[in-house]
Design an enzyme around this catalytic site. Structure first.
Site, PDB file in Angstrom:
ATOM      1  N   ASN A   8      44.354  -7.298  19.386  1.00 20.36           N
ATOM      2  CA  ASN A   8      45.577  -6.715  18.820  1.00 20.36           C
ATOM      3  C   ASN A   8      46.738  -7.647  19.173  1.00 20.36           C
ATOM      4  OD1 ASN A   8      47.793  -5.182  18.110  1.00 20.36           O
ATOM      5  ND2 ASN A   8      47.535  -3.644  19.723  1.00 20.36           N
ATOM      6  N   TRP A   9      47.167  -8.411  18.183  1.00 23.30           N
ATOM      7  CA  TRP A   9      48.237  -9.385  18.452  1.00 23.30           C
ATOM      8  C   TRP A   9      49.610  -8.728  18.550  1.00 23.30           C
ATOM      9  CZ3 TRP A   9      47.338 -14.332  14.958  1.00 23.30           C
ATOM     10  CH2 TRP A   9      46.162 -14.955  15.357  1.00 23.30           C
ATOM     11  N   LYS A  10      49.689  -7.446  18.164  1.00 22.09           N
ATOM     12  CA  LYS A  10      50.997  -6.762  18.118  1.00 22.09           C
ATOM     13  C   LYS A  10      51.954  -7.605  17.257  1.00 22.09           C
ATOM     14  CE  LYS A  10      49.831  -4.644  22.446  1.00 22.09           C
ATOM     15  NZ  LYS A  10      50.241  -4.000  23.669  1.00 22.09           N
ATOM     16  N   HIS A 100      48.485   3.667  17.959  1.00 19.61           N
ATOM     17  CA  HIS A 100      48.719   2.907  19.192  1.00 19.61           C
ATOM     18  C   HIS A 100      49.875   3.542  19.963  1.00 19.61           C
ATOM     19  CE1 HIS A 100      49.781  -0.285  21.949  1.00 19.61           C
ATOM     20  NE2 HIS A 100      48.561  -0.744  21.770  1.00 19.61           N
ATOM     21  N   GLU A 102      52.322   2.350  21.447  1.00 13.70           N
ATOM     22  CA  GLU A 102      53.661   1.811  21.139  1.00 13.70           C
ATOM     23  C   GLU A 102      54.237   2.487  19.902  1.00 13.70           C
ATOM     24  OE1 GLU A 102      52.355  -2.252  21.259  1.00 13.70           O
ATOM     25  OE2 GLU A 102      52.161  -2.054  23.423  1.00 13.70           O
ATOM     26  N   GLU A 167      43.079   3.930  25.656  1.00 10.22           N
ATOM     27  CA  GLU A 167      44.090   3.018  26.184  1.00 10.22           C
ATOM     28  C   GLU A 167      45.078   3.801  27.041  1.00 10.22           C
ATOM     29  OE1 GLU A 167      44.402  -0.842  23.876  1.00 10.22           O
ATOM     30  OE2 GLU A 167      45.858   0.497  23.008  1.00 10.22           O
ATOM     31  N   GLY A 173      49.606  -3.721  29.314  1.00 14.43           N
ATOM     32  CA  GLY A 173      50.541  -4.782  29.706  1.00 14.43           C
ATOM     33  C   GLY A 173      50.954  -4.759  31.173  1.00 14.43           C
ATOM     34  N   SER A 207      45.182  -4.165  29.568  1.00  9.93           N
ATOM     35  CA  SER A 207      45.074  -5.265  30.537  1.00  9.93           C
ATOM     36  C   SER A 207      43.680  -5.882  30.632  1.00  9.93           C
ATOM     37  CB  SER A 207      45.547  -4.792  31.918  1.00  9.93           C
ATOM     38  OG  SER A 207      46.926  -4.459  31.869  1.00  9.93           O
ATOM     39  N   GLY A 228      45.020  -6.817  24.089  1.00  8.31           N
ATOM     40  CA  GLY A 228      46.384  -7.111  23.640  1.00  8.31           C
ATOM     41  C   GLY A 228      46.786  -8.526  23.999  1.00  8.31           C
TER      42      GLY A 228
HETATM   43  P1  PGA Z   1      47.254  -5.347  26.799  1.00  6.53           P
HETATM   44  O1  PGA Z   1      47.469  -4.415  25.508  1.00  6.53           O
HETATM   45  O2  PGA Z   1      45.863  -5.915  26.694  1.00  6.53           O
HETATM   46  O3  PGA Z   1      48.321  -6.408  26.672  1.00  6.53           O
HETATM   47  O4  PGA Z   1      47.429  -4.489  27.987  1.00  6.53           O
HETATM   48  C1  PGA Z   1      46.444  -3.632  25.008  1.00  6.53           C
HETATM   49  C2  PGA Z   1      46.902  -2.865  23.791  1.00  6.53           C
HETATM   50  O5  PGA Z   1      48.050  -2.417  23.784  1.00  6.53           O
HETATM   51  O6  PGA Z   1      46.142  -2.697  22.823  1.00  6.53           O
END
Ligand code: PGA
Length: 245
Positions: A8-10, A100, A102, A167, A173, A207, A228
């Site tokens: 997931n590149w966001k 997600h 976010e 998640e 993160g 993470s 991520g």
């Molecule tokens: P992260 O994000 O690997 O940077 O913790 C995971 C995600 O939000 O899908």
């Protein structure tokens, strides 16, 4: 069953990163740059929407799939700025991330909105990667939180291969990850809540890095990982794929 590794590149990455991915994974190279032959795991890359077509054009017949990071709950209409699941399918997406944390937090997406998106996505032939997870302050009642997030799917006769991505928000993160035992407990719990359903998978996200992936993937009942920030570095991501293979 094959493990799945989803990037997931966001809202990160550019055409240069797409080309780097194609160079590495298009040729099935491992973290040391050696040819691996067949990639055994399933690799999915979810770049920002404006890069999807570029990615799909370059990937040709290589061993990975492209997904989107979100879609709308209708396939067309007067919804300025939204992304149609039907068009995502048309431009070659196989997967779509939904719900997600976010989007739940920053864009106020609710379980009902996410369920509507899920219905639209599966009716267009996309496989949803549906994110669930508790916030830091909800850690003690994670069962209650996950059960609520899974409620609508319990009633569905067919889950169309949906991938439920656990998640925990406190892990995204932050470098903090649950123990293998905790991940196993959640995977088991999700399977229990959805017990009538035959067709779904469970992955972990939060993470995940090349140096903790082998520990995480020891968890029983886990079908793979959602990655991520570590997916923005081709070598780091290749290290995770090597573990899944
Ligand atoms: P992260 O994000 O690997 O940077 O913790 C995971 C995600 O939000 O899908």
């Amino acid at each position: 069953m094959k493990k799945i590794v989803i990037a997931n590149w966001k809202m990160n990455g550019d055409q240069d990163l797409v080309r780097n991915f194609i160079r590495r994974f298009g040729a099935n190279l491992n973290a040391s740059g050696e040819k691996t032959g067949d990639v055994k795991s399933e690799i999915v890359v979810c770049p920002p929407a404006p890069l999807i077509t570029y990615f799909n054009e370059l990937r040709d017949h290589s061993a990975f799939f492209v997904g989107a990071q979100d879609c709308f709950w209708k396939d067309c209409g007067a919804f300025t700025g939204e992304i149609s699941p039907k068009l995502l399918k048309e431009i070659g997406c196989k997967y779509v991330i939904l719900g997600h944390s976010e989007r739940r937090t920053i864009l106020a997406e609710t379980d009902d909105m996410i369920y509507e998106k899920w219905k639209a996505a599966v009716s267009c032939g996309l496989t949803p990667v549906l994110c669930i997870g508790e916030k830091a302050e909800e850690r003690k009642k994670w069962r209650e939180i996950l059960e609520k997030q899974l409620l609508q799917y319990q009633k569905e006769a067919d889950l169309h291969g949906t991938i439920f991505a656990y998640e925990p928000v406190w892990s995204i993160g932050t470098g903090q990850i649950p123990t293998v035992a905790e991940i196993e407990e959640v995977a088991l719990f999700v399977r229990k809540v959805l017990r009538e359903q035959p067709d779904f998978r469970v992955v972990y996200g939060g993470s995940v890095k090349a140096d903790n992936a082998s520990e995480i993937m020891k968890a029983d009942g886990l079908d793979g990982v959602l990655v991520g920030s570590a997916s923005l570095n081709v070598d780091e991501f290749a290290g995770i794929v090597d573990v899944a293979n």
